[in-house]
Design a protein around this motif. Structure first.
Motif, PDB file in Angstrom:
ATOM      1  N   ASP A 501       0.956  -1.106  -0.034  1.00 21.35           N
ATOM      2  CA  ASP A 501       0.038   0.033  -0.027  1.00 21.35           C
ATOM      3  C   ASP A 501       0.811   1.086  -0.133  1.00 21.35           C
ATOM      4  O   ASP A 501       1.143   1.795   1.080  1.00 21.35           O
ATOM      5  CB  ASP A 501      -0.919  -0.191   1.073  1.00 21.35           C
ATOM      6  CG  ASP A 501      -1.766   0.952   1.416  1.00 21.35           C
ATOM      7  OD1 ASP A 501      -1.942   2.100   0.297  1.00 21.35           O
ATOM      8  OD2 ASP A 501      -2.931   1.289   2.113  1.00 21.35           O
ATOM      9  N   ASP A 502       1.345   1.598  -1.377  1.00 24.56           N
ATOM     10  CA  ASP A 502       1.939   2.855  -1.340  1.00 24.56           C
ATOM     11  C   ASP A 502       3.400   2.728  -0.475  1.00 24.56           C
ATOM     12  O   ASP A 502       3.954   3.797   0.053  1.00 24.56           O
ATOM     13  CB  ASP A 502       1.168   4.358  -0.991  1.00 24.56           C
ATOM     14  CG  ASP A 502       1.820   5.432  -1.473  1.00 24.56           C
ATOM     15  OD1 ASP A 502       2.754   5.170  -2.602  1.00 24.56           O
ATOM     16  OD2 ASP A 502       1.502   6.742  -0.956  1.00 24.56           O
ATOM     17  N   SER A 503       3.696   1.413  -0.372  1.00 23.85           N
ATOM     18  CA  SER A 503       5.156   1.349   0.684  1.00 23.85           C
ATOM     19  C   SER A 503       6.307   1.545  -0.287  1.00 23.85           C
ATOM     20  O   SER A 503       7.200   0.885   0.557  1.00 23.85           O
ATOM     21  CB  SER A 503       4.701  -0.166   1.145  1.00 23.85           C
ATOM     22  OG  SER A 503       4.662  -1.033   0.186  1.00 23.85           O
ATOM     23  N   THR A 504       6.440   1.932  -1.652  1.00 26.30           N
ATOM     24  CA  THR A 504       7.757   2.312  -2.154  1.00 26.30           C
ATOM     25  C   THR A 504       7.644   3.815  -2.338  1.00 26.30           C
ATOM     26  O   THR A 504       8.514   4.245  -3.059  1.00 26.30           O
ATOM     27  CB  THR A 504       8.045   1.387  -3.320  1.00 26.30           C
ATOM     28  OG1 THR A 504       6.985   1.671  -4.135  1.00 26.30           O
ATOM     29  CG2 THR A 504       7.837  -0.049  -2.855  1.00 26.30           C
ATOM     30  N   SER A 505       6.731   4.622  -1.776  1.00 27.39           N
ATOM     31  CA  SER A 505       6.857   5.967  -1.860  1.00 27.39           C
ATOM     32  C   SER A 505       7.973   6.587  -1.667  1.00 27.39           C
ATOM     33  O   SER A 505       8.335   7.682  -2.122  1.00 27.39           O
ATOM     34  CB  SER A 505       5.511   6.532  -1.421  1.00 27.39           C
ATOM     35  OG  SER A 505       5.485   6.274   0.215  1.00 27.39           O
ATOM     36  N   ALA A 506       8.717   6.015  -0.315  1.00 28.53           N
ATOM     37  CA  ALA A 506      10.140   6.669  -0.255  1.00 28.53           C
ATOM     38  C   ALA A 506      11.283   6.236  -0.813  1.00 28.53           C
ATOM     39  O   ALA A 506      12.483   6.766  -0.119  1.00 28.53           O
ATOM     40  CB  ALA A 506       9.905   6.865   1.661  1.00 28.53           C
ATOM     41  N   VAL A 507      11.256   5.445  -1.586  1.00 25.40           N
ATOM     42  CA  VAL A 507      12.508   4.892  -2.447  1.00 25.40           C
ATOM     43  C   VAL A 507      12.203   5.505  -3.766  1.00 25.40           C
ATOM     44  O   VAL A 507      11.489   5.906  -4.397  1.00 25.40           O
ATOM     45  CB  VAL A 507      12.439   3.530  -2.491  1.00 25.40           C
ATOM     46  CG1 VAL A 507      12.310   2.750  -1.014  1.00 25.40           C
ATOM     47  CG2 VAL A 507      11.377   2.755  -3.413  1.00 25.40           C
ATOM     48  N   ASP A 508      13.724   5.661  -4.352  1.00 23.16           N
ATOM     49  CA  ASP A 508      13.684   6.224  -5.640  1.00 23.16           C
ATOM     50  C   ASP A 508      13.263   5.233  -6.663  1.00 23.16           C
ATOM     51  O   ASP A 508      12.881   4.041  -6.402  1.00 23.16           O
ATOM     52  CB  ASP A 508      15.066   6.436  -5.891  1.00 23.16           C
ATOM     53  CG  ASP A 508      16.026   5.170  -5.767  1.00 23.16           C
ATOM     54  OD1 ASP A 508      16.112   4.266  -6.791  1.00 23.16           O
ATOM     55  OD2 ASP A 508      16.817   4.873  -4.722  1.00 23.16           O
ATOM     56  N   THR A 509      12.876   5.890  -7.741  1.00 18.85           N
ATOM     57  CA  THR A 509      12.382   5.132  -8.957  1.00 18.85           C
ATOM     58  C   THR A 509      13.102   3.828  -9.417  1.00 18.85           C
ATOM     59  O   THR A 509      12.590   2.530  -9.978  1.00 18.85           O
ATOM     60  CB  THR A 509      12.052   5.792 -10.024  1.00 18.85           C
ATOM     61  OG1 THR A 509      13.343   6.612 -10.644  1.00 18.85           O
ATOM     62  CG2 THR A 509      10.993   6.819  -9.768  1.00 18.85           C
ATOM     63  N   LYS A 510      14.441   3.968  -9.337  1.00 17.92           N
ATOM     64  CA  LYS A 510      15.257   2.763  -9.613  1.00 17.92           C
ATOM     65  C   LYS A 510      15.148   1.484  -8.906  1.00 17.92           C
ATOM     66  O   LYS A 510      14.986   0.499  -9.247  1.00 17.92           O
ATOM     67  CB  LYS A 510      16.780   3.229  -9.712  1.00 17.92           C
ATOM     68  CG  LYS A 510      17.647   2.204 -10.321  1.00 17.92           C
ATOM     69  CD  LYS A 510      19.004   2.719 -10.241  1.00 17.92           C
ATOM     70  CE  LYS A 510      20.116   1.591 -10.709  1.00 17.92           C
ATOM     71  NZ  LYS A 510      21.596   1.824 -10.644  1.00 17.92           N
TER      72      LYS A 510
END
Length: 583
Positions: A501-510
């Motif tokens: 649930d939006d759990s990669t919002s704080a990581v970069d796109t790569k």
């Protein structure tokens, strides 16, 4: 209420009964002492009989020692019983809270539950300790002291019968005025704890916005409300001690005056009237009676304070989870297929608007599904229905071909791994946090999960690696690191359904892309649901669900939605413009 609280006594029932028994014995020994003193004066000192003085002196010593022993034993065992009772009570509250569904937790604020576990339980503990000792000592002491006093001199003892009803009326007035105020105070305590909790949890935001003074004023306002209410309650409670002392000393003066006249009139002759020893005993009994009344008044005050606390505790203990296991639950989830059939959901039964409105949707096992939509479109609410964090209020939801309400709760939730928006890490090592996903996970499995979640690089760069201590709430790791550790923890469950649930919002796109690629390669049979704000996070999904205002607006691939869904196209184009601007 008392029956519910009594269930928490359990192994401390025996200690409570022993405390009561010893308190009664203590009173009986204390009752005998003035009689011995009376006989010592009348038949020993007055008659000049040294043997009588020695005999009654020995009796006094024996009874005093016995009173000391029973009093100390009663206090010690009573303290153990009350502390054990409060420990059980606290455990029972906590255990029941663990069974709560999200709906139950929404009913009670976190700060309110904390207050009930701490302040309210302490109040009930103190009241219980006073009840099994002082509330037993007081009435027994009054009863036996009155009986002996009437046997010594019925006329003088009538003073007690006149004073006790007057004192009872005064106590009733004090209690009736202070109790409503104290009920209000403990409600305000919840608000105070909530302010402290919010401030500490969001301390970085407070400092970044220089809002320390605003928070101080907010706390001060609630604190002053509690102060004013407590002062108001204490104004009534403060009358307790001086009123009791007034009657106690007034009673002693009356007994001394009337008794002295009776002693003089009888010529200190027991056969005719009253003796010096009798008068001494009466004065002692008057002190015992009035001190017992004072003790009872203190017990009443404590009961008044704890009564509202007990009611708040019982509210938690009586609360039943809204989500139950069925009688004959299904103990295996065959696969990760998900089927929504005309599903409706509202958070409150009387809500005017549905959070989820008539959604019908099938997600095949092993499929990767993206969910996108604006804030408040109910993306999170939808996926929380899958592991029964909430129950559907209309329609039906199936996982692996079985209605979720027919599964054993632990079986269902072990098959569904959820990484929510608010990632939580607990105080302990990284390894301990990850083993929440699987307590039996090997070191190699932990490292593999971290590698898939792109967490191994920063974990292994730490001096203690997987034994690195995580502060409460993950305060010593970044937001992106916290998210990746939570994903690794979810992977260790080896779930049939994985919800991010939006759990990669704080990581970069790569890193986001690498995590998604890892999922596709290493857990192909797991159904993956990715909720995201970025189109780039979901555009490679097998299908993308577009949600708006609790409804499914469109379902399709990235290319299909660009052609057929205006909402998706607008989001994609706005993000693409943003990326171009950043470049």
């Amino acid at each position: 209420m008392l029956q519910i609280l009594a269930k928490s006594l359990r192994e401390y029932k025996k200690a409570s009964i022993v405390t009561v028994f010893l308190a009664i014995l203590e009173v009986l020994f204390e009752i005998v002492i003035p009689l011995c003193m009376s006989n010592l004066i009348d038949f020993g000192i007055e008659e000049g009989a040294m043997k009588v003085v020695i005999r009654y002196g020995c009796f006094l010593l024996i009874f005093a020692v016995l009173q000391l022993i029973t009093g100390c034993a009663s206090a010690q065992i009573g303290a153990k019983a009350s502390a054990g009772f409060s420990a059980n009570l606290r455990q029972d509250i906590y255990d029941n809270v663990q069974t709560f569904s999200f709906s139950n937790i929404d009913k009670f604020s976190t700060s309110s539950i904390v207050t009930r576990l701490t302040t309210d339980v302490t109040n009930v503990q103190n009241a219980y300790q006073m009840i099994i000792r002082m509330a037993v000592r007081g009435p027994v002491m009054i009863l036996f002291s009155m009986i002996v006093s009437f046997q010594i001199h019925a006329g003088i003892s009538m003073i007690f019968l006149i004073l006790i009803p007057i004192l009872a009326i005064c106590l009733y007035f004090i209690i009736s005025k202070s109790h409503p105020i104290l009920v209000r105070v403990f409600g305000t305590y919840d608000g105070l704890n909530n302010i402290v909790q919010e401030n500490l949890k969001g301390i970085r935001v407070v400092k970044s916005f220089c809002s320390e003074q605003y928070e101080v004023e907010k706390f001060k306002k609630v604190s002053e409300t509690i102060f004013r209410d407590f002062v108001k309650a204490e104004r009534f409670i403060a009358f307790n001690s001086p009123v009791m002392q007034f009657f106690m000393y007034g009673c002693m003066i009356l007994i001394s005056w009337i008794g002295a006249k009776a002693v003089v009139a009888s010529g200190n002759n027991a056969a005719v009237g009253l003796t010096t020893g009798n008068l001494t005993a009466l004065i002692t009994y008057s002190i015992q009676i009035l001190m017992s009344l004072m003790m009872l008044s203190m017990v009443f005050v404590m009961i008044v304070i704890s009564r509202s606390s007990a009611g708040r505790i019982v509210e938690i203990l009586q609360e039943q989870t809204t989500i139950h296991n069925p009688k004959n639950p299904v103990m295996e989830v065959k696969n990760g297929e998900i089927c929504f059939r005309n599903v409706d959901f509202v958070y409150a039964s009387k809500a005017d608007k549905k959070v989820i409105d008539n959604i019908s949707l099938t997600i095949h096992s092993g499929e990767t599904i993206g969910i996108i939509g604006g804030t408040g479109s109910s993306k999170t609410s939808l996926v929380q229905l899958i592991p029964r964090l909430y129950d559907v209020t209309g329609g039906a939801l199936f996982v692996g071909g079985v209605n979720v309400k027919d599964y054993d709760l632990d079986t269902l939730r072990n098959a569904v791994a959820v990484v929510l928006q608010k990632n939580e890490l607990f105080s302990g090592t990284i390894q301990e946090n990850l083993r929440w996903g699987n307590p039996d996970a090997t070191d190699d499995e932990i490292k593999e999960a971290c590698r898939l979640a792109c967490a191994s690089e920063f974990v292994e760069a730490m001096p203690k690696q997987y034994d690195t201590y995580i502060e409460q709430g993950g305060a010593n790791v970044s937001g992106g690191q916290k998210q990746r550790l939570c994903i690794a923890r979810a992977l260790l469950k080896k779930p049939k359904i994985l919800i991010l649930d939006d759990s990669t919002s704080a990581v970069d796109t790569k890193t986001d892309a690498y995590i998604r690629q890892s999922f596709a390669e290493y857990i192909p049979d797991t159904t993956k649901i990715l909720i995201a704000q970025r189109v780039s996070s979901v555009q490679n999904a097998d299908r993308i669900i577009v949600m708006e205002d609790g409804r499914v607006e469109a379902v399709g691939t990235h290319e299909e939605l660009l052609k057929n869904c205006s909402i998706y196209r607008e989001v994609y184009e706005s993000q693409q413009k943003g990326d171009d601007t950043n470049e």
